[in-house]
Design an enzyme around this catalytic site. Structure first.
Site, mmCIF file in Angstrom:
data_model
loop_
_atom_site.group_PDB
_atom_site.id
_atom_site.type_symbol
_atom_site.label_atom_id
_atom_site.label_comp_id
_atom_site.label_asym_id
_atom_site.label_seq_id
_atom_site.Cartn_x
_atom_site.Cartn_y
_atom_site.Cartn_z
ATOM 1 N N ASP A 85 0.930 -1.232 0.130
ATOM 2 C CA ASP A 85 -0.218 0.033 -0.038
ATOM 3 C C ASP A 85 0.806 1.278 0.023
ATOM 4 O O ASP A 85 2.075 1.128 0.267
ATOM 5 C CB ASP A 85 -0.951 0.109 1.245
ATOM 6 C CG ASP A 85 -0.356 0.024 2.655
ATOM 7 O OD1 ASP A 85 0.806 -0.540 2.406
ATOM 8 O OD2 ASP A 85 -0.713 0.675 3.494
ATOM 9 N N GLU A 143 -0.327 -1.093 5.700
ATOM 10 C CA GLU A 143 1.076 -0.722 6.309
ATOM 11 C C GLU A 143 0.980 0.751 6.823
ATOM 12 O O GLU A 143 1.592 1.188 7.978
ATOM 13 C CB GLU A 143 2.219 -0.969 5.744
ATOM 14 C CG GLU A 143 3.475 -0.710 6.603
ATOM 15 C CD GLU A 143 4.292 0.677 6.556
ATOM 16 O OE1 GLU A 143 5.085 0.790 7.450
ATOM 17 O OE2 GLU A 143 3.764 1.413 5.938
ATOM 18 N N GLU A 144 0.611 1.477 5.962
ATOM 19 C CA GLU A 144 0.484 2.988 5.905
ATOM 20 C C GLU A 144 -0.595 3.422 6.912
ATOM 21 O O GLU A 144 -0.932 4.716 6.803
ATOM 22 C CB GLU A 144 0.340 3.745 4.666
ATOM 23 C CG GLU A 144 1.529 3.199 3.763
ATOM 24 C CD GLU A 144 2.876 4.048 4.108
ATOM 25 O OE1 GLU A 144 3.049 4.669 5.160
ATOM 26 O OE2 GLU A 144 3.968 3.974 3.416
ATOM 27 N N GLU A 172 12.051 -1.493 3.093
ATOM 28 C CA GLU A 172 11.630 -0.071 3.230
ATOM 29 C C GLU A 172 13.030 0.567 2.741
ATOM 30 O O GLU A 172 14.127 0.238 2.301
ATOM 31 C CB GLU A 172 11.799 0.335 4.589
ATOM 32 C CG GLU A 172 10.556 -0.133 5.292
ATOM 33 C CD GLU A 172 9.254 0.759 5.012
ATOM 34 O OE1 GLU A 172 9.305 1.745 4.582
ATOM 35 O OE2 GLU A 172 8.296 0.173 5.613
ATOM 36 N N HIS A 350 6.366 9.687 1.013
ATOM 37 C CA HIS A 350 5.168 10.320 0.999
ATOM 38 C C HIS A 350 5.143 11.964 0.500
ATOM 39 O O HIS A 350 3.976 12.627 0.643
ATOM 40 C CB HIS A 350 4.677 10.406 2.697
ATOM 41 C CG HIS A 350 4.700 9.215 3.257
ATOM 42 N ND1 HIS A 350 4.324 8.983 4.577
ATOM 43 C CD2 HIS A 350 5.051 7.908 2.759
ATOM 44 C CE1 HIS A 350 4.397 7.793 5.016
ATOM 45 N NE2 HIS A 350 4.766 6.990 3.844
#
Length: 377
Positions: A85, A143-144, A172, A350
């Site tokens: 996600d 996860e987010e 990551e 992000h």
């Protein structure tokens, strides 16, 4: 949970070719929108790619999480995990490519966090038919968002065996270096109370917002700890991240609140972290409630598997502390030492200009290949 070794799942999932160039594969994954809660199309595509191109793997499906395993009887098992996600899409889909300051970059939501890492894992899942260690691949959802919604929370409870191993790698973004462990995280609600009154007659009331001033002063003067663990420096952070209070421009507020976020070193437990905040704010006329917390994870670089991983990456690889919280903490809680390793700069995660350099994608993939299949060195 379902298991099968037959054909691709029904439906018209977008197609992924794990044998494609890593840049092409990453772009294809980025172009399948998968904001948290909408991962099904990407999970379908990953599942179909594994069933089609990786007959050496046992493929399982748990909701929108895809699990693939080898069972070769090796002495060690490594877990490799990546979340499907992303945060909500900005104006950066579909993916695009550019050259900036002589460097080729793939731009798009999730390219850095962490679809480049997912592409890396999907590629090696198909390639590593005779790995030196047994492998478990986890491509997981949610996860987010809140930890309670993260599919690893459910799998930890229902099928913890899928997270257990001798070592784990979370894809990551780390700029193709290694980031050990992670910091713990805690959110606290600090509330002050007063007495409502008309703002023209403030002596009748008691302003709750003003009661937060001592809290803000202490936070402003706070000097965060720097903890060195196994040679890696974790920088703690304690900040007010939201403030609220008041109902109208002519009313003295009877309630006001601050939301605090505390990022603490992995040698500190959540209970110790809470006690530290309470001690810092002792004497302030406020209520303190912990609304969310998660322990960190120690670096995990002292195991034989971790040392061999670092050796395979080469002397030039960067090794640092993970300054945020990641799901390596979940593996550590189950006794599986874990590190973060993937393409992309974590500072770009992000952001509206989220991107990943081509060179990061290739370097991360090549490093993982060398470790999983020593013949590739």
């Amino acid at each position: 949970m379902t298991s099968s070794s037959s054909s691709a799942p029904a439906g018209s999932a977008p197609s992924l070719d794990p044998r494609a160039d890593i840049v092409e594969l990453t772009a294809a994954i980025v172009d399948i929108e998968s904001v948290s809660g909408n991962e099904k199309a990407l999970a379908d595509a990953v599942e179909q790619a594994l069933r089609t191109h990786a007959p050496h793997l046992t493929v399982l499906r748990d909701g929108d999480t895809v699990i693939a395993r080898t069972d070769l009887g090796r002495e060690e098992r490594v877990v490799l995990a990546g979340h499907l996600d992303t945060v909500p899409v900005a104006d950066n889909l579909p993916s695009s490519r550019r050259v900036r300051e002589g460097r080729e970059e793939l731009v798009g939501r999730g390219s850095c966090d962490m679809k480049g890492g997912v592409a890396m894992l999907l590629a090696v899942a198909v390639e590593a038919t005779e790995p030196a260690r047994d492998l478990t691949f986890l491509f997981y959802d949610h996860e987010e968002v809140a930890a309670a919604d993260n599919s690893l929370t459910r799998i930890t409870r229902t099928h913890p065996e899928h997270l257990r191993g001798d070592f784990a790698i979370l894809g990551e973004p780390t700029s193709a270096g290694v980031e050990g462990g992670c910091k713990g995280t805690m959110k606290l609600e600090v509330t002050a109370h007063g007495t409502a009154a008309h703002s023209a007659r403030d002596w009748v009331g008691d302003n709750a917002i003003h009661h937060l001033a001592p809290v803000l002063q202490r936070l402003d003067a706070y000097e965060a700890r720097r903890a060195v663990i196994d040679g890696l420096e974790y920088r703690e952070c304690l900040n007010a991240v939201a403030i609220g209070g008041g109902i109208a421009g002519n009313v003295i507020p009877d309630r006001a609140s601050l939301t605090l976020n505390y990022r603490f070193a992995p040698d500190t437990s959540p209970a110790q972290a809470e006690a530290h905040v309470r001690e810092l704010l002792e004497g302030c006329d406020v209520d303190i409630v912990v609304t969310d917390s998660a322990a960190g994870a120690l670096p995990g670089l002292d195991t034989p598997a971790a040392r061999e991983f670092l050796a395979a990456l080469g002397d030039g690889v960067g090794v640092a502390a993970k300054q945020g919280w990641t799901d390596v903490a979940r593996f550590a809680e189950l006794g599986t030492p874990a590190v973060n390793f993937g393409p992309g700069d974590p500072l770009l995660a992000h952001t509206d200009d989220e991107h990943v350099p081509f060179e990061d994608l290739r370097a991360a993939l090549d490093g993982l290949r060398r470790w999983l299949e020593p013949s590739a060195r």
